[in-house]
Design a protein around this motif. Structure first.
Motif, PDB file in Angstrom:
ATOM      1  N   GLU A   1      -6.343   2.385   0.559  1.00  0.00           N
ATOM      2  CA  GLU A   1      -5.819   1.411   1.512  1.00  0.00           C
ATOM      3  C   GLU A   1      -6.780   0.233   1.670  1.00  0.00           C
ATOM      4  O   GLU A   1      -6.357  -0.932   1.695  1.00  0.00           O
TER       5      GLU A   1
ATOM      6  N   SER B   1      -6.758  -1.844  -1.651  1.00  0.00           N
ATOM      7  CA  SER B   1      -5.531  -2.631  -1.796  1.00  0.00           C
ATOM      8  C   SER B   1      -5.496  -3.769  -0.787  1.00  0.00           C
ATOM      9  O   SER B   1      -5.074  -4.891  -1.110  1.00  0.00           O
TER      10      SER B   1
ATOM     11  N   ASN C   1       0.824  -1.196   0.000  1.00  0.00           N
ATOM     12  CA  ASN C   1       0.000   0.000   0.000  1.00  0.00           C
ATOM     13  C   ASN C   1       0.866   1.257   0.000  1.00  0.00           C
ATOM     14  O   ASN C   1       0.547   2.235  -0.683  1.00  0.00           O
TER      15      ASN C   1
ATOM     16  N   LEU D   1       2.134   1.607  -3.405  1.00  0.00           N
ATOM     17  CA  LEU D   1       1.038   2.031  -4.269  1.00  0.00           C
ATOM     18  C   LEU D   1       0.841   3.543  -4.190  1.00  0.00           C
ATOM     19  O   LEU D   1       0.745   4.226  -5.219  1.00  0.00           O
TER      20      LEU D   1
ATOM     21  N   ILE E   1      -1.340  -3.322  -8.067  1.00  0.00           N
ATOM     22  CA  ILE E   1      -0.901  -4.255  -7.024  1.00  0.00           C
ATOM     23  C   ILE E   1      -0.107  -5.403  -7.647  1.00  0.00           C
ATOM     24  O   ILE E   1       0.953  -5.804  -7.145  1.00  0.00           O
TER      25      ILE E   1
ATOM     26  N   ILE F   1      -6.824  -0.330  -9.446  1.00  0.00           N
ATOM     27  CA  ILE F   1      -5.848  -0.647  -8.407  1.00  0.00           C
ATOM     28  C   ILE F   1      -5.281  -2.055  -8.578  1.00  0.00           C
ATOM     29  O   ILE F   1      -4.094  -2.292  -8.336  1.00  0.00           O
TER      30      ILE F   1
END
Length: 199
Positions: free
Chosen positions: A35, A38, A4, A7, A124, A120
């Motif tokens: 947050e 993820s 995170n 990210l 990741i 996202i």
């Protein structure tokens, strides 16, 4: 540094501002939503990787995300890739359920979260691919790292994510349908092969 953290660093201030605008909220709330999203994706990956076949499939697939730059990629192709990843990790209904739960936490509409999640997911995967390569992770160490990522989530959020993933995935870790196909991106689809939309 957690995935995170990486990210948020990859998004930077401009990316965070864009996501806040997409969500129709302020940047602090956007950070919390990112947050939560993820953590949900990482948690789903961790549950898949808890099964040896799943860990092997994920580790092999990460090699295909090494050359991707999801932070500067085309939004449409990024979204298609993200839906493919989410469809396997959470399932279509599970993704919708996750979006509704996370939207409730943030006081936002689930449609906004549904737009964010597929953006996202490839980020990741790309970050995880870089991490696995740099640290020489095999399937087992990758699974362990995902477990540590889960443990790093703040307790209150972690409890919500655990319950959510339990509702979506149940107590059993799903088997992967093939060694690489669950995480295959558009770039890998060859003529005559199954497209992402069919998974």
């Amino acid at each position: 540094m957690t995935l995170n953290d990486e990210l948020l660093a990859g998004l930077g201030a401009p990316g965070l501002e864009q996501i806040a605008g997409m969500l129709g909220t302020d940047q602090l709330t956007a950070r919390h939503v990112i947050e939560a999203v993820s953590a949900t994706i990482v948690g789903g990956l961790a549950r898949n990787a808890a099964h040896p076949d799943g860990a092997d499939a994920l580790r092999g697939a990460l090699d295909d995300h090494m050359d991707a730059d999801p932070f500067n990629g085309d939004v449409a192709s990024l979204t298609r890739d993200g839906h493919s990843i989410l469809g396997h990790v959470l399932g279509a209904q599970g993704t919708e359920q996750a979006a509704a739960t996370l939207a409730g936490l943030a006081g936002l509409g689930s449609s906004a979260i549904m737009k964010l999640m597929p953006l996202i997911a490839p980020m990741i995967m790309s970050l995880l691919a870089n991490r696995a390569t740099e640290r020489g992770m095999d399937a087992a160490t990758l699974a362990d790292d995902l477990d540590r990522q889960q443990a790093a989530v703040p307790a209150e959020l972690g409890d919500v994510i655990d319950r959510l993933l339990g509702d979506i995935l149940g107590g059993n870790v799903p088997r992967q349908p093939g060694p690489f196909s669950p995480y295959r991106t558009e770039r890998e689809v060859t003529p005559g092969s199954t497209s992402n939309a069919d998974w």
